[in-house]
Design a protein around this motif. Sequence first.
Motif, PDB file in Angstrom:
ATOM      1  N   ALA A 389      -0.006  -4.492  -4.257  1.00 24.37           N
ATOM      2  CA  ALA A 389      -0.309  -3.832  -5.507  1.00 24.37           C
ATOM      3  C   ALA A 389       0.462  -3.436  -6.412  1.00 24.37           C
ATOM      4  O   ALA A 389       0.242  -3.505  -7.765  1.00 24.37           O
ATOM      5  N   ARG A 422      -4.831   0.758  -4.447  1.00 26.48           N
ATOM      6  CA  ARG A 422      -3.988   0.318  -3.586  1.00 26.48           C
ATOM      7  C   ARG A 422      -4.375   0.933  -2.038  1.00 26.48           C
ATOM      8  O   ARG A 422      -4.091   0.330  -1.031  1.00 26.48           O
ATOM      9  N   TYR A 437      -6.808  -7.391  -5.146  1.00 27.99           N
ATOM     10  CA  TYR A 437      -6.435  -5.969  -5.975  1.00 27.99           C
ATOM     11  C   TYR A 437      -7.393  -5.693  -7.159  1.00 27.99           C
ATOM     12  O   TYR A 437      -7.872  -4.846  -7.298  1.00 27.99           O
TER      13      TYR A 437
END
Length: 451
Positions: A389, A422, A437
Amino acid sequence: MNRLLDVVTGAWAIIPDKLVMIANAYERHLMGEKADLKAIEASIGKPLGSAPQDYEVVNGVAIVPIMGTIARRANLFTDISGGASSDLIGRDLRAAAANRQVSAILLHIDSPGGTVAGTQQLADIVREVGAIKPVIALADGTMASAAYWIGSAAQAVYIADTTTEVGSIGVATVHRDVSAAEAQRGIKTTDIYSGKFKRIATSYAPLSEEGRASIQDYIDYLYGQFVDAVAANRGATADKVLSDMADGRIFVGQQAIDAGLADGVATAEQLITRLAAGEFTVPGVNPVPPSKSRADLPNSPKGTTMSITREQLAAESPDVLAEIQAEARTAGATAERDRILGIEAHAMVGHEALIASLKADGKTTPDQAAAQVLGAHRAALAKQATTMAADAPEPLPAAPTSEPTAGAKAKPDQKAIAARARELVATAEAAGQRMSYAVAATKAAAELAQG
């Protein structure tokens, strides 16, 4: 029912009349007759299923009772006969041998005999214990068949009076043809087997000549074992036992002494006094004198467990201690092997060092290892998700399509979207899944926009 049939048709070293009684009880059970338990309890003067007697200690002499029909384990027949378990008697003998309050042992016997199964093993224990402390057998009423097989292994055999019955050396069995009884009940049992002799004497058909011969060979072999055991125990030849002792007769009082089955007449109280005084000793072993204060001690209550230190056990019964230590080492090795295999079953790639340390510490259980490995793996996945992340670019803001209307929800800011993204990445990784992500950010924005 098959279990009861196996008991009845097994090999017995017992007075014939008693075997007939047991067989008749089985036959009544087979025909569906329910036992009148209250009447049985009244006739034998004790409740069925009552706990067996433990040995007691009088003036340093352990009195181990062998009363009633002997079987390896207790059952309804032994309850009715006031029976004894050869397994429990052997346990009590070994406990008395290891008891530092005991200097000698008296086998107090009143039994018609019992099953052959377990009898030789118990006689071996009598001889084993007799190498540690003096063991004397007393026939008080009857000591016949299997009971004599066991009692003859003692250092000496005494009868309580001139009417005591001793002997009946022999082996017997019965064949029960239950096919007619089953036919009356509309039942037909068919034996399915392999091996010529597997069911050659089945109880579900009349006994064939081959079946009879097979049973006779089996009984003759056990009879030879019985004769050899008595010869070894009494210091006689097998021919002497066959000619004078082992023709199946019961010898009464002086007859038993004349035949060589017994060594004399003495009451239980007389033998306890003589044993406590150290009159009987183990050949090659110094006698263990009674404690000076032993006469002042009360009799040990039945079922009482005496404590003994390792040093006392090593001095008085080194063979018993060695056996206990060997069993403990075996049990410990098995437990450790199972522990290590259980830990290895939870191994995961990347956690080899942790598995090795858990196996080596000698105390972590497989369940504890599983928890530690899972916790370490989750921590590693969470760290990996955080790193991914941090390295990912910030998501582009969505272009507004129109001015927000009154009452519409405000769009979440980018920091909230990034934090939720995250979390989604870490959750997926912990579940063994992969999520980019970008996908996580899109889902996060949609969730937060919906409130």
